[in-house]
Design a protein around this motif. Structure first.
Motif, short mmCIF file in Angstrom:
data_model
loop_
_atom_site.label_atom_id
_atom_site.label_comp_id
_atom_site.label_asym_id
_atom_site.label_seq_id
_atom_site.Cartn_x
_atom_site.Cartn_y
_atom_site.Cartn_z
N PHE A 197 0.83 -1.21 0.00
CA PHE A 197 0.00 0.00 0.00
C PHE A 197 0.86 1.25 0.00
CE2 PHE A 197 -3.21 -3.09 1.23
CZ PHE A 197 -4.22 -2.73 0.35
N ALA A 198 1.95 1.24 0.77
CA ALA A 198 2.83 2.41 0.78
C ALA A 198 3.37 2.66 -0.62
CB ALA A 198 3.98 2.19 1.77
N GLU A 199 3.76 1.59 -1.30
CA GLU A 199 4.32 1.74 -2.65
C GLU A 199 3.28 2.30 -3.62
OE1 GLU A 199 5.93 -1.90 -4.16
OE2 GLU A 199 7.35 -0.81 -5.44
N ALA A 200 2.07 1.77 -3.53
CA ALA A 200 1.01 2.23 -4.43
C ALA A 200 0.66 3.70 -4.17
CB ALA A 200 -0.24 1.36 -4.26
N TRP A 201 0.50 4.05 -2.90
CA TRP A 201 0.15 5.44 -2.58
C TRP A 201 1.30 6.39 -2.92
CZ3 TRP A 201 -2.17 3.75 2.77
CH2 TRP A 201 -3.49 3.32 2.56
N GLY A 202 2.51 5.88 -2.86
CA GLY A 202 3.67 6.70 -3.25
C GLY A 202 3.57 7.12 -4.70
N GLU A 203 2.88 6.32 -5.50
CA GLU A 203 2.73 6.65 -6.93
C GLU A 203 1.37 7.26 -7.23
OE1 GLU A 203 3.78 3.29 -9.31
OE2 GLU A 203 5.70 3.04 -8.29
N ASP A 204 0.59 7.49 -6.19
CA ASP A 204 -0.75 8.04 -6.39
C ASP A 204 -0.68 9.57 -6.27
OD1 ASP A 204 -3.52 8.50 -6.41
OD2 ASP A 204 -3.63 8.25 -4.22
N ARG A 228 12.07 3.46 1.64
CA ARG A 228 13.13 4.44 1.39
C ARG A 228 12.84 5.16 0.07
NH1 ARG A 228 16.70 8.30 2.74
NH2 ARG A 228 14.62 9.00 2.25
N ARG A 229 12.36 4.42 -0.91
CA ARG A 229 12.05 5.03 -2.21
C ARG A 229 10.79 5.90 -2.10
NH1 ARG A 229 12.03 0.27 -5.01
NH2 ARG A 229 9.77 0.38 -5.28
N VAL A 230 9.78 5.38 -1.43
CA VAL A 230 8.52 6.13 -1.30
C VAL A 230 8.75 7.47 -0.58
CG1 VAL A 230 6.25 6.15 -0.18
CG2 VAL A 230 7.08 4.07 -1.34
N GLY A 273 13.43 6.41 6.15
CA GLY A 273 12.98 7.80 6.04
C GLY A 273 11.58 8.03 6.56
N VAL A 274 11.07 7.11 7.37
CA VAL A 274 9.72 7.22 7.92
C VAL A 274 9.75 8.09 9.18
CG1 VAL A 274 7.87 5.91 9.06
CG2 VAL A 274 9.01 4.97 7.02
#
Lengths: 696, 696
Positions: A197-204, A228-230, A273-274
């Motif tokens: 979900f974090a990855e998906a929202w990072g691209e939303d 780290r990427r998100v 980085g959270v």
């Protein structure tokens, strides 16, 4: 499946509720009620009804006409696997299982959950849950949960491992006029977890901030890499509960999983980085600030207040954080002098006096915002006889200020309208100046995390073959001591000249090859605290080597007749007096793999617990942060008149130990204690490790 | 004037406002408006009006007929002294001066304030202010302030050094349904200060809790003595701002006074039994809890929750405090087993599941409340589909529970009614479980503070005459070093055998009288860091004494040719290897007199700042708390296999140093560093002090 695909969970046009029912108090009815406000189509599946709350209801999944973009499953646990299979066959790709009675409960629940995940896998179904409260997406007014409150629209996407906490948070956020974009109740995370979900929202594009409540993560390594990427683009704020020993025990008993140590989580979240929030209040305070504010360029804060006391409170709060009260420039003082009455204080905190009209607030805020040392500003307003919060809000909204601005409106009912007006204009408001300051700090923390150089994992020239051969010599119980010193040499970690010998003659021979007096130690995996039995002798002269050998062996024998004595180590004397004893090592964490530790030897670790951690593979930057990150680090840099030690050698040792941890999963734990650090470099004087021989 | 008399300020029957006016936005009008709700009589004094807002208005003070129990002064600063004089002549004993323009501002303000205080003194007037917002007393609906909000009635009495903060707090408290009894805005505290109000409220039956916002205290010694007595009966919660260095600077610039160090305040507040709140939110959270709850008997907490996640959050919060999650007894587990469904978790935190009706909450709370290990309980309620907060509130109010009970109602609007119902029944509610837990901790802290044995200031047999003679030998700049060792002997603090000598022959003579090798040190107040110039030699044999003497003197001469060399100290060798180096000393604090410090020598103080403090006179109990209060204290008690040191000797040394501090105000600071502590006792190896020769 890609991230973009996962977002489809939140963008259905047609939703089917399997287990829809009009029965009062049931989960199936709760979802149907919440779906009444949905902008798209809703159908039910239940052979007992043709219609549920006005929506058409079909006998079974194959009978549902047309496409189904999202299925919500609220059937008994026994039928859930079949339902998911049937949905998969029907081509439904997004499924949320609300049903409970899986791994969170006994009686075959775990097996049932495995079958559920396998069914999802078979059909490439994106499955949320089981034991989920559901999902929500405000842009299409989708509330596919059985919770009691519907959220306002906003830019914050929210995941939670506790369904109840979602309901609580939404009710509270509605009151605070805070909105959400997507919400997912992760449930048991049998297929989809926090990382996805974090990855998906990072691209939303619509998600400005990701927040979450987690009790654990499924795959620590993946979590750190992806987050780290998100977090390079999107701030992520998490409450990870189980911070304390008592909390961690409660998590284990609540989720039935082995909790990783909190220091591993702390290290992992920092690496990723959270931003970590300690409690609910912080979670949403930080989220609101990160959603509303641009990132400050520095740490200097200016406080503008109409009351001295609260100005001092805010200053205390700044002192508690990594922020600082900005020193204003002469130009700013002049501008403030021109704008404020004589009795005002132009020094930060800027006290514009109790009779300040809104315009005076605006003038002061604009003046400090132009100061190069001011990166963020806090406005504090106390109600005075003639004060009008609404007018202040209107005026502040109209100011021309580039830097992040937050407001502490120190009143109750009187501030309600003003809070809404300011929030709408991206000026977060708080009652307590302290909460306002801590929220600014979170934004500054995110700026640092976002821009932080990760550094690189350096590639060292090491001898893996040699290392493996040494590990193979471990005893049946997997333990190794100083006799494994060549392992460190194979990984380029300096060790004193030494050898382990099996006879007095050999001992003399080795000692003759070493310059000066030697150190002699009994080598036995059965004797953990060698010093306690007199098993370590320093300053042994060539003449005494033979006698000391006999003495050490006889001490070992009398201490523990059946001890496995591997011999005696004859070692070059390392000048501990000129150096600092440090500890470098690693242990394994169930979630995050290898946790590399650094600290100073002796009381520093044992009494003060003054240690720092990294997750392997540790980069050069991270290793340097570890070495500089202990409270006692001034002692390495020459505090108290001592000579600074070669910290670069210490840093490199931490990296080499990290490499050893990554290369050999079979090493369960390893401690170099002490690693003596001096101006001339480092030397690994003693070593202990445990190997899982099955893994070799 | 006695405390009881001071309460008359809050119980007037007839109030006169000097400077009453109908002019919009004026202070004089603000007070008159607020007095409209007063149960007693109100008159104005202003020659320009016969009537102000319907109240009769007289030309001057003598013309006011009848008695005046309280006068509120809102005239220009220039007339304020005359008004107080005139009120005094008229026999008015209670006066609140709202007028600003005194010590808080320049231009003769300080002189004016002195004159005001003298006028009050002359007529035995109890004067609040100047620069006060006024006073409030809810039992008679007296609001003699120019603030914009009127408080609800309650049992909390509140003083503040910031008037604006009162207005803010009252507005916020009205929203939170929290009430007050008396409120006083202290203003410049020219006559009445925090200590007098605390003392009066301590004897006021209607005051259950005293809260305050202070930026400083007027007389530290009196404050500690009086508050210690008050807190035996009545809890006192204070925000003392200027906690951080930045905050302390802001206080100084705001109040124009020299701020005492925060560690002195911290030590003083602890000694006085005051609960310190860090911010506004805590101040009122703690106040509400202390007002509502009985005192818990222990630190064990039981959590009853209808949701696992928030239960874990609460557990984390408990782990952050001095409280602990109670281990329940088998009897309790049985009772819970009987009352709860199978799927519930009877282990603390007790998870009664999401479908729990109010009765299940009540059953669980009653079961844990009967457990001997449970001293307080936290109920957490999350909104689930069918959940009804109002019904829960009604049910909880009806439970039969003796222990303190708090509730975390995790919702917004849905919880409003329930919050009110529970608060009315002395069950404080919070959204965040963390705030609920911290409030319980404050109540437990107060129980400890209330019951804490103060201990006694022991009377030692000391030689004051001898001590005075040694202090008289201080140099012009007041400094003294090891040559003042006899000062410690005069106060019964063990020192190594030693003497300061002026020639090689004398040195030999002294060394011959000492058993074993000696330590020799250069004695010069101009050489602070003796070791750095090789000015300290250990392990000197009898044969070498003469040479070492010459060497030390020549080193001193070459280091600093004009150094004042007082001689060389020849000292018995104290076995530092067997002991622990500690530091005992004191410095002077502007508010609290002597601040006695204890810590371990070297890096512990310099790098970790691991120190503890006491305010002289230090009692035996306090000295013991100091010695046990450092993080490194395990090192004194034999951590890491070392021999425990004679901590009683260390404790006694701290007390004797405290006696020295109390007996000789002329000693500005003193440091015994190191005081070597071993199993055999202590020995003061080195000493530095500074004397104010004028004070001698």
């Amino acid at each position: 499946m890609s991230r973009k695909d996962l977002l489809r969970l939140f963008e259905p046009e047609r939703v089917a509720v399997v287990g829809a029912t009009p029965r009062e108090g049931s989960v199936g009815r709760g979802v149907m009620e919440n779906l009444r406000s949905f902008d798209g189509d809703v159908v039910g599946v239940n052979p007992k009804h043709d219609d549920v709350l006005g929506f058409p209801c079909y006998d079974d999944i194959p009978s549902v006409p047309g496409s189904v973009d999202l299925a919500v499953v609220a059937v008994p646990a026994e039928s859930a696997v079949d339902v998911v299979d049937s949905l998969g066959e029907r081509g439904v790709k997004n499924v949320v299982v609300l049903t409970a009675g899986f791994s969170e409960s006994g009686g075959g629940g775990a097996e049932r959950e495995t079958a559920l995940a396998e069914a999802a896998e078979r059909h490439s179904v994106r499955l949320v849950g089981p034991n989920s409260l559901g999902v929500t997406s405000t842009p299409s007014s989708l509330n596919a949960t059985f919770g009691s409150a519907s959220p306002r629209e906003g830019n914050v996407s929210f995941m939670s491992q506790s369904g109840a906490f979602i309901t609580a948070a939404v009710d509270w956020a509605n009151d605070a006029r805070m909105g959400f974009r997507h919400i997912v109740s992760l449930g048991n995370k049998s297929v989809l977890d926090e990382t996805e979900f974090a990855e998906a929202w990072g691209e939303d594009d619509g998600t400005a901030v990701i927040v979450g409540y987690l009790e654990g993560v499924e795959d620590g390594g993946r979590f750190v890499r992806v987050l780290r990427r998100v977090t390079r683009e999107t701030p992520v704020v998490l409450v990870k509960s189980g911070r304390t020993d008592e909390g961690a025990r409660a998590v284990s008993s609540h989720t039935g999983t082995l909790a990783g140590s909190d220091r591993a989580y702390e290290t992992a979240l920092r690496k990723a980085g959270v931003i970590r929030a300690d409690d609910v209040e912080e979670l949403f305070d930080f989220a609101r600030a990160l959603d509303a504010l641009s990132l400050p360029e520095g740490d200097g804060v200016a406080v503008v207040t109409n009351a001295g006391g609260p100005g001092v409170m805010a200053t205390d709060a700044v002192g508690d954080t990594s922020l600082s009260l900005a020193d204003l420039t002469d130009g700013t003082y002049e501008a403030l002098d021109g704008a404020l009455p004589d009795a005002a204080s132009v020094y930060n905190p800027v006290d514009i006096l109790g009779d300040a009209p809104p315009e005076r607030f605006a003038d002061a805020v604009e003046a400090v915002a132009d100061d190069p040392g001011v990166s963020a500003s806090l406005v504090i307003a106390c109600p005075t006889t003639t004060f009008d919060f609404d007018a202040l809000a209107e005026t502040l909204v109209g100011t021309d200020v580039e830097i992040p601005l937050v407001a502490s409106l120190m009143g109750g009912e009187a501030t309600r309208e003003a809070r809404d007006v300011l929030s709408e204009s991206d000026i977060p408001t708080y009652f307590d100046p302290g909460r306002a300051v801590r929220s600014l700090e979170a934004v500054a923390d995110y700026r640092r995390a976002k821009r932080r150089r990760t550094g690189e994992v350096r590639d060292f020239d090491v001898n893996r073959q040699k290392a493996r051969r040494i590990l193979e010599t471990a005893r049946d119980d997997g333990r190794l001591g100083v006799e494994a010193t060549p392992l460190l040499e194979a990984y380029g970690i300096p060790t004193p000249e030494s050898d382990v010998v099996g006879s007095p003659n050999e001992a003399v021979q080795v000692a003759e090859g070493i310059d000066g007096d030697v150190v002699m130690k009994i080598v036995s995996p059965d004797i953990l605290h060698k010093s306690d039995i007199g098993g370590v002798r320093v300053g042994v002269t060539q003449d005494d080597v033979r006698d000391v050998y006999e003495d050490l062996v006889s001490r070992a024998r009398s201490y523990q007749p059946d001890a496995d004595v591997l011999g005696v180590q004859v070692q070059e004397t390392v000048g501990v007096d000129d150096g600092v004893e440090t500890i470098v090592g690693f242990s394994r964490d169930p979630q995050f793999g290898s946790l590399v530790v650094f600290g100073l030897g002796g009381v520093f670790v044992e009494v003060f617990e003054d240690t720092s951690f990294g997750i392997a593979p540790v980069t050069d930057t991270e290793a340097r942060e570890m070495v500089d990150g202990i409270d006692a680090s001034p002692l390495l840099h020459g505090a108290r008149g001592s000579q600074p030690v070669d910290t670069e050698a210490v840093v490199e040792t931490a990296e080499r130990v990290s490499a050893l941890a990554s290369d050999f999963p079979s090493i369960l734990e390893l401690d170099i204690n002490p690693l003596v650090a001096s101006a001339d470099g480092v030397s690994a004087v003693d070593l202990r490790l445990t190997v899982d021989k099955e893994e070799l």
